[in-house]
Design an enzyme around this catalytic site. Structure first.
Site, PDB file in Angstrom:
ATOM      1  N   TYR A  14       0.810  -1.160  -0.016  1.00 62.45           N
ATOM      2  CA  TYR A  14      -0.024   0.071   0.059  1.00 62.45           C
ATOM      3  C   TYR A  14       0.726   1.366   0.080  1.00 62.45           C
ATOM      4  CZ  TYR A  14      -2.991   3.602   2.123  1.00 62.45           C
ATOM      5  OH  TYR A  14      -3.785   4.683   2.208  1.00 62.45           O
ATOM      6  N   ASP A  52      11.563 -12.947  -1.675  1.00 63.05           N
ATOM      7  CA  ASP A  52      10.854 -13.261  -0.013  1.00 63.05           C
ATOM      8  C   ASP A  52      11.942 -12.806   0.758  1.00 63.05           C
ATOM      9  OD1 ASP A  52       9.699 -13.574   2.447  1.00 63.05           O
ATOM     10  OD2 ASP A  52       9.550 -15.674   1.921  1.00 63.05           O
ATOM     11  N   ALA A  75       8.660  -3.774   4.303  1.00 57.34           N
ATOM     12  CA  ALA A  75       8.093  -4.932   3.925  1.00 57.34           C
ATOM     13  C   ALA A  75       7.580  -5.299   5.433  1.00 57.34           C
ATOM     14  CB  ALA A  75       9.109  -6.126   3.661  1.00 57.34           C
ATOM     15  N   TRP A  76       6.276  -5.834   5.419  1.00 58.58           N
ATOM     16  CA  TRP A  76       5.522  -6.435   6.705  1.00 58.58           C
ATOM     17  C   TRP A  76       4.177  -6.844   6.581  1.00 58.58           C
ATOM     18  CZ3 TRP A  76       8.263  -5.550  11.083  1.00 58.58           C
ATOM     19  CH2 TRP A  76       7.717  -5.990  12.456  1.00 58.58           C
ATOM     20  N   GLN A  77       4.014  -7.781   7.150  1.00 59.43           N
ATOM     21  CA  GLN A  77       2.909  -8.886   6.829  1.00 59.43           C
ATOM     22  C   GLN A  77       1.447  -8.312   8.096  1.00 59.43           C
ATOM     23  OE1 GLN A  77       3.387 -12.948   6.927  1.00 59.43           O
ATOM     24  NE2 GLN A  77       1.093 -13.482   6.916  1.00 59.43           N
ATOM     25  N   TYR A 137       1.012  -5.886  16.675  1.00 56.85           N
ATOM     26  CA  TYR A 137       1.634  -5.086  15.731  1.00 56.85           C
ATOM     27  C   TYR A 137       2.823  -4.094  16.716  1.00 56.85           C
ATOM     28  CZ  TYR A 137       2.233  -1.523  11.965  1.00 56.85           C
ATOM     29  OH  TYR A 137       2.650  -0.874  10.975  1.00 56.85           O
ATOM     30  N   LYS A 141       6.601  -4.091  16.273  1.00 57.80           N
ATOM     31  CA  LYS A 141       7.521  -3.047  15.844  1.00 57.80           C
ATOM     32  C   LYS A 141       8.494  -2.325  16.750  1.00 57.80           C
ATOM     33  CE  LYS A 141       6.247  -2.090  11.382  1.00 57.80           C
ATOM     34  NZ  LYS A 141       7.189  -2.019  10.345  1.00 57.80           N
TER      35      LYS A 141
END
Length: 282
Positions: A14, A52, A75-77, A137, A141
């Site tokens: 995004y 990946d 990058a983060w899921q 989350y 982080k």
């Protein structure tokens, strides 16, 4: 590889798409790392690499014989699902990847952070604001941030890009604003809402992309940098602006949901540094 080359991980996400474009607009050579099989529509000026980055067997040679001087790690899921187990399960993989970059001699490492590291806080958030995250989350982080400065602050120019509430590029988002848009497109006339009285720091994703591109390219800038507007606005005011700005035929049903007791009544980023950087380098 020239000094102005930048590697962006999570480039197909995004936020990543906007960071890639902002970097290309500033004349950088951009290596855009996306997940294998990604169908992301990226700026044509970027060099796309399918990889990946959390793979334990990753060979950094996939990025070329010489690594770029700057890496922006986005990058983060499951970034929009704050209590997804993946945040904790992937934490060590993020550390391993970044540690490998530093060990390989990357001169500048810019890592995406979040105001959710801070947890409940009233008022402006600065680089010195204590952290007490309330979601997986935020916990993940915050742990990565602490580990990063402990491990690499003396080895590379380390930037922690602390971001706030992002909107824009609406169909790629998963925020409440996207849900309002989707409800309007289904023909619904009311959208169940909280009181909307809490105030937050909202920023358009394209502007955030520009801020990150400027910070990552600014000389001698390290530490925690707030990427934000510094201008708190109530959730109700922002949602009503969103509806009017997009000409949606829908209204908020205020009070349909209770306000969450762990949400801050008002919190935003101290924008002093980012305003100075944008004025000087944008």
């Amino acid at each position: 590889m020239p000094a102005d080359a930048v590697l962006v991980t999570g480039a197909g996400g995004y936020l990543g798409r906007h960071v890639v474009t902002a970097l290309a607009d500033r004349g950088h050579r951009v290596l855009a790392a996306v997940r294998p099989g990604s169908t992301a529509d990226l700026d044509a000026r970027a060099e796309v690499i399918e990889v990946d980055v959390l793979d334990p067997g990753l060979d950094l040679a996939v990025f070329g014989a010489d690594l770029p001087g700057t890496v922006i790690h986005l990058a983060w899921q499951d970034g929009f699902t704050h209590n997804a187990p993946s945040h904790m399960l992937n934490l060590s993989a993020h550390y391993r990847f970044l540690d490998g970059l530093v060990g390989a001699g990357v001169g500048r490492l810019a890592v995406l952070g979040t105001m959710h590291e801070v947890g409940y806080w009233e008022g402006a958030i600065t680089a010195d604001t204590p952290t007490k995250p309330l979601s997986l989350y935020g916990i993940a982080k915050d742990a990565l941030r602490s580990a990063a400065f402990t491990s690499w602050a003396e080895k590379t120019e380390l930037q922690w890009l602390r971001c706030y509430y992002i909107l824009g590029d609406d169909h790629r988002n998963r925020s409440v604003f996207t849900r309002i848009l989707e409800a309007a497109e289904r023909g619904e006339r009311e959208f169940p809402f909280t009181s909307g009285k809490n105030r937050y720091d909202f920023i358009d994703v394209a502007e955030l992309g520009r801020q990150i591109a400027v910070v990552a390219g600014a000389p001698d800038v390290s530490g925690i940098i707030n990427c934000c507007t510094g201008e708190p606005r109530s959730l109700r005011e922002q949602a009503e602006w969103f509806i009017a700005d997009r000409g949606l035929d829908i209204e908020l049903k205020l009070g349909a949901f209770p306000d969450r007791p762990y949400d801050s009544p008002g919190t935003w980023g101290d924008a002093t540094q980012i305003r100075e950087l944008m004025a000087r380098y944008a």
